[in-house]
Write a protein that holds these residues in place. Structure first.
Motif, PDB file in Angstrom:
ATOM      1  N   THR A  88      -7.556  14.587  11.162  1.00  0.00           N
ATOM      2  CA  THR A  88      -7.457  13.555  12.200  1.00  0.00           C
ATOM      3  C   THR A  88      -6.101  13.607  12.883  1.00  0.00           C
ATOM      4  OG1 THR A  88      -8.976  12.114  10.973  1.00  0.00           O
ATOM      5  CG2 THR A  88      -7.592  11.073  12.652  1.00  0.00           C
ATOM      6  N   LEU A 141     -16.653  11.787  22.213  1.00  0.00           N
ATOM      7  CA  LEU A 141     -16.205  10.415  22.458  1.00  0.00           C
ATOM      8  C   LEU A 141     -15.362  10.323  23.730  1.00  0.00           C
ATOM      9  CD1 LEU A 141     -15.248   9.360  18.799  1.00  0.00           C
ATOM     10  CD2 LEU A 141     -17.321   8.781  20.073  1.00  0.00           C
ATOM     11  N   PHE A 149     -13.263   7.435  25.610  1.00  0.00           N
ATOM     12  CA  PHE A 149     -12.200   7.067  24.679  1.00  0.00           C
ATOM     13  C   PHE A 149     -10.933   7.845  25.041  1.00  0.00           C
ATOM     14  CE2 PHE A 149     -14.225   5.316  20.564  1.00  0.00           C
ATOM     15  CZ  PHE A 149     -15.211   4.646  21.286  1.00  0.00           C
ATOM     16  N   ALA A 152      -7.725   7.155  20.292  1.00  0.00           N
ATOM     17  CA  ALA A 152      -8.812   6.286  19.834  1.00  0.00           C
ATOM     18  C   ALA A 152      -9.982   7.109  19.305  1.00  0.00           C
ATOM     19  CB  ALA A 152      -9.272   5.383  20.979  1.00  0.00           C
ATOM     20  N   THR A 190     -11.283   6.963  15.457  1.00  0.00           N
ATOM     21  CA  THR A 190     -12.684   6.603  15.236  1.00  0.00           C
ATOM     22  C   THR A 190     -13.399   7.682  14.431  1.00  0.00           C
ATOM     23  OG1 THR A 190     -12.743   5.378  17.322  1.00  0.00           O
ATOM     24  CG2 THR A 190     -14.859   6.035  16.384  1.00  0.00           C
ATOM     25  N   THR A 191     -13.153   8.927  14.804  1.00  0.00           N
ATOM     26  CA  THR A 191     -13.767  10.053  14.083  1.00  0.00           C
ATOM     27  C   THR A 191     -13.291  10.096  12.640  1.00  0.00           C
ATOM     28  OG1 THR A 191     -13.957  11.351  16.111  1.00  0.00           O
ATOM     29  CG2 THR A 191     -14.028  12.566  14.033  1.00  0.00           C
ATOM     30  N   GLY A 227     -14.646   7.075  10.640  1.00  0.00           N
ATOM     31  CA  GLY A 227     -16.095   7.204  10.487  1.00  0.00           C
ATOM     32  C   GLY A 227     -16.480   8.283   9.486  1.00  0.00           C
TER      33      GLY A 227
END
Length: 465
Positions: free
Chosen positions: A162, A340, A346, A350, A354-355, A358
């Motif tokens: 991430t 996204l 996005f 963000a 989110t990834t 999630g």
């Protein structure tokens, strides 16, 4: 139709594109799955059949997937939506289902990547030193049974990936992937040289590189062919858009068959050289090459434990495995993040958060499937969440997603053959032959459907080839 979005990020170099796309393809399919499948299904004969299907099936589908990405400047879902000439035909709806394969893949891939990182640290710390064969197996089982360790290494993998994606396409994803790929090849060369000088290495290389009909007598040629076809799709990660996204980041200086040749060559080189590491080691120390998925985590640690300097070589081997796995995780994360950004608008930060969050939550069933949730067997028998998720992706979404790509690129109700050829052959380099239309539009879909049907029958009806 073509979408030219000047504000969209792009890669900094052709080398970055090739390494990123190859990095997505190069992963546990090459280094964990390829050797034990090769060992189970005949060694050199399997390798030859696998190489044939890689060229006959894998390469045409990869050219098509890259074409969708480059023409649309979008993720695979956006490509089906943007390039669809007939709005009444909702190609992007099934496309969204196949795109979910990226998420499901990460639901188990992040956990297995965590295993690789954990074992690199274990060898470096000497945790497996001095253990006999039974002790090594027990150590792995105890590791799987520890929910804190399983979740912890999975979360470490997710957090690191991430962070890389959040930094940016060029400064994060491209730069880190170049570093990981360079590290991977340096480790690969060093490990190959060590394996070639092991006592008895010649016998392992003979099994691996010189075809012997006796080696497939116990399984039969039809099963070897099916498994080789399966591996050709699995190793290139085709059908779910994880390749298409990198096509969307490049210019039209070079034809896509030319780019595909470079990517497939790198992917195949890593898979072949991984076998050069593993099979001489197995034959040198009396380990069965067909010992299955446990080959890497149980059989090879036993080899390293009796090898001179084995602690160092074991550490380097699992660092190599970790680098290969992480290139795939980062690449697939980027595909999800791009969706996204493209479709839901996005920001990169963000989308990355989110990834990451999630995938971390969705990966917990796999991480806990060997401990807290070990009583749940989704496919019956002793199956785990990993088995279920792997089956959904490998047995269904990859082959059917590849079929969908082919149909969209060849059908007059989709993007169409002429549009595909124009995009694929724009630039300098090798061109996709127009004469292959019947083969691509008819033969490849039939082979993919046959492969899917056999896998379905084997899974649910016990069909035996």
């Amino acid at each position: 139709m073509e979408n030219n979005d000047s504000s969209r990020e792009s890669l900094g170099s052709r080398l970055g594109f090739i390494l990123l796309t190859a990095g997505c393809a190069i992963g546990l399919g090459n280094i964990w799955r390829f050797p034990f499948i090769c060992g189970q299904y005949g060694g050199a004969i399997f390798v030859l059949i696998y190489l044939f299907f890689l060229i006959a099936l894998g390469m045409p589908v990869m050219v098509m997937e890259l074409s969708l990405g480059r023409a649309s400047r979008r993720n695979i879902y956006g490509a089906y939506k943007t390039l669809n000439p007939n709005p009444r035909l909702k190609w992007h709806y099934p496309g969204a289902v196949f795109f979910l394969g990226n998420i499901i893949l990460m639901m188990f891939y992040t956990t297995v990547t965590g295993w690789m990182i954990a074992y690199a640290l274990k060898f470096a710390a000497g945790s497996l030193s001095g253990l006999d064969a039974e002790g090594v197996g027990l150590h792995f089982n105890n590791f799987l049974a520890n929910p804190v360790a399983m979740a912890g290494f999975m979360l470490f993998t997710v957090a690191g990936s991430t962070a890389v994606c959040a930094i940016g396409l060029q400064k994060g994803v491209e730069r880190i992937t170049k570093f990981l790929m360079a590290s991977l090849f340096l480790l690969l060369i060093g490990l190959c040289l060590r394996a070639l000088f092991l006592p008895g290495a010649a016998e392992g290389l003979s099994f691996y590189l010189f075809p012997n009909p006796e080696s497939i007598r116990h399984v039969g040629l039809p099963l070897v062919i099916v498994e080789a076809m399966n591996q050709a799709f699995f190793t290139l990660s085709l059908g779910v858009g994880s390749i298409a996204i990198f096509g969307s980041y490049i210019d039209r200086s070079h034809t896509l068959p030319k780019e595909t040749l470079a990517i497939v060559a790198l992917d195949t080189l890593v898979a072949i050289l991984a076998g050069v590491i593993i099979f001489p080691a197995c034959f040198s120390f009396g380990v069965r090459p067909d010992s299955g998925p446990g080959l890497v985590f149980v059989s090879l640690p036993n080899v390293f434990n009796v090898m001179q300097g084995g602690r160092v070589w074991g550490t380097l081997f699992f660092l190599f495995m970790s680098a290969a796995a992480l290139t795939t995780v980062v690449a697939v994360f980027e595909n999800i993040i791009a969706f996204l950004i493209d479709e839901l608008k996005f920001s990169r930060l963000a989308a990355s958060l989110t990834t990451g969050i999630g995938i971390a939550v969705l990966s917990l069933p796999c991480a806990f499937g060997y401990n807290l949730l070990s009583g749940i067997h989704p496919l019956g028998g002793q199956s785990t969440f990993l088995d279920l998720e792997d089956y959904i992706v490998s047995g269904n979404l990859l082959p059917l997603g590849s079929l969908f790509v082919v149909l969209f690129c060849t059908s007059r109700y989709g993007w169409g053959w002429k549009n595909f050829l124009t995009e694929a052959n724009t630039g300098s380099g090798v061109r996709f032959p127009a004469a292959l239309r019947i083969y691509v539009a008819v033969v490849i879909p039939v082979l993919i459907l046959l492969l899917f049907s056999i896998g379905f029958a084997r899974q649910w009806f016990g069909f035996d080839i």
